[in-house]
Design an enzyme around this catalytic site. Structure first.
Site, PDB file in Angstrom:
ATOM      1  N   ASP A  17     -64.619   0.119  42.621  1.00 57.82           N
ATOM      2  CA  ASP A  17     -63.726   0.008  43.764  1.00 57.82           C
ATOM      3  C   ASP A  17     -64.600   0.154  45.020  1.00 57.82           C
ATOM      4  O   ASP A  17     -65.671   0.771  44.952  1.00 57.82           O
ATOM      5  CB  ASP A  17     -62.690   1.139  43.685  1.00 57.82           C
ATOM      6  N   TYR A  19     -63.380   0.759  48.779  1.00 63.64           N
ATOM      7  CA  TYR A  19     -62.969   1.684  49.844  1.00 63.64           C
ATOM      8  C   TYR A  19     -62.704   3.084  49.288  1.00 63.64           C
ATOM      9  O   TYR A  19     -61.836   3.265  48.437  1.00 63.64           O
ATOM     10  CB  TYR A  19     -61.718   1.159  50.547  1.00 63.64           C
ATOM     11  N   ARG A  48     -55.013   5.308  56.355  1.00 57.65           N
ATOM     12  CA  ARG A  48     -55.356   5.012  54.958  1.00 57.65           C
ATOM     13  C   ARG A  48     -54.119   5.120  54.049  1.00 57.65           C
ATOM     14  O   ARG A  48     -53.879   4.265  53.206  1.00 57.65           O
ATOM     15  CB  ARG A  48     -56.442   5.982  54.492  1.00 57.65           C
ATOM     16  N   SER A 125     -62.151  -5.196  44.416  1.00 57.05           N
ATOM     17  CA  SER A 125     -61.506  -4.524  45.548  1.00 57.05           C
ATOM     18  C   SER A 125     -60.327  -5.314  46.097  1.00 57.05           C
ATOM     19  O   SER A 125     -60.279  -6.543  46.012  1.00 57.05           O
ATOM     20  CB  SER A 125     -62.552  -4.330  46.658  1.00 57.05           C
ATOM     21  N   ASN A 126     -59.435  -4.565  46.723  1.00 53.81           N
ATOM     22  CA  ASN A 126     -58.332  -5.177  47.475  1.00 53.81           C
ATOM     23  C   ASN A 126     -58.835  -5.874  48.739  1.00 53.81           C
ATOM     24  O   ASN A 126     -58.119  -6.691  49.323  1.00 53.81           O
ATOM     25  CB  ASN A 126     -57.330  -4.095  47.911  1.00 53.81           C
TER      26      ASN A 126
END
Ligand code: LAC
Length: 230
Positions: A17, A19, A48, A125-126
């Site tokens: 991942d 972040y 966040r 990752s997003n």
């Protein structure tokens, strides 16, 4: 396979991942602190939280919008909720900071050690390809990864199966042959349910989520991951 059906032996690739795991999302609090003394940390935390909850809300309502836009929406919400008058210049400065988040100090040595073991490394990752490319370009870590997989390609956020499926598709192996590494406990849960082996980077000394799954390994830093794999 082990007796419980989980794959045994070293993973065929390791997916990270981005972040919170490799890059410090709360570092934007320092930029925000200069704008709003005493409120930077609160803004970074709410920003966040909202960013992640918007990905979940959009995913469960089948209303995907890329992570860059979600991140900007979450900032706008957080600033308004905290009664901070963010002008256009400050807003842009915070969004720019998100593109150049600092890498955690444990990342470069851990990635170098893992690369020396010849296990392919990747990011899943997003973040959009553009966001990830800015982050990696600034970090000096770009060469560490055999693949940078953005969920934007499939239009689904983690924890959707379509998002996690990018890993097995990229490496041509089963999820259980891959190790997924995240500091985000919800992401670790999603990856476990999907079928990955999972190492949770517990950077904030939290208990793991009580949802009936347990990471294969956990530790407080990326160095702990290296020790666990050894
Ligand atoms: C990532 C965020 C969600 O996918 O941590 O990188």
């Amino acid at each position: 396979m082990s007796a419980d059906g989980r794959a045994a032996g070293p993973p065929k690739a390791i997916l990270f991942d981005a972040y919170g795991t490799l890059f410090d999302v709360y570092a934007v609090g320092t930029v925000a602190e200069n704008m709003f003394p005493g409120r930077g940390e609160a803004l970074a935390a709410l920003w966040r939280d909202k960013q992640i909850s918007y990905t979940w809300l959009r995913e469960i309502c089948a209303n995907y919008m890329n992570f860059c836009s979600v991140t900007a929406d979450a900032l706008d919400f957080a600033a308004e909720a905290l009664h901070l008058n963010l002008d256009a210049r400050q807003r842009q400065a915070l969004l720019d900071a998100y593109d150049y988040l600092p890498v955690f100090p444990d990342a470069a040595p851990a990635l170098a050690t893992l690369r020396a073991h010849k296990t392919p490394l990747a990011i899943l990752s997003n973040g959009t390809p553009g966001m990830l490319s800015s982050l990696l370009g600034a970090s000096g870590l770009a060469d560490s990864f055999a693949a940078v997989l953005s969920v934007d390609r499939v239009g689904h956020f983690k924890t959707a199966a379509a998002a996690y499926q990018l890993g097995p598709d990229a490496f041509g192996v089963a999820p259980a042959d891959l190790l997924f590494v995240s500091s985000n406990a919800w992401d670790a849960c999603g990856a476990l349910w999907f079928g990955y082996r999972v190492f949770w980077i517990n950077r904030r000394a939290l208990p793991f989520e009580r949802v009936g799954v347990t990471p294969d390994g956990q530790g407080s830093s990326l160095s702990a991951l290296v020790d666990w794999l050894a």
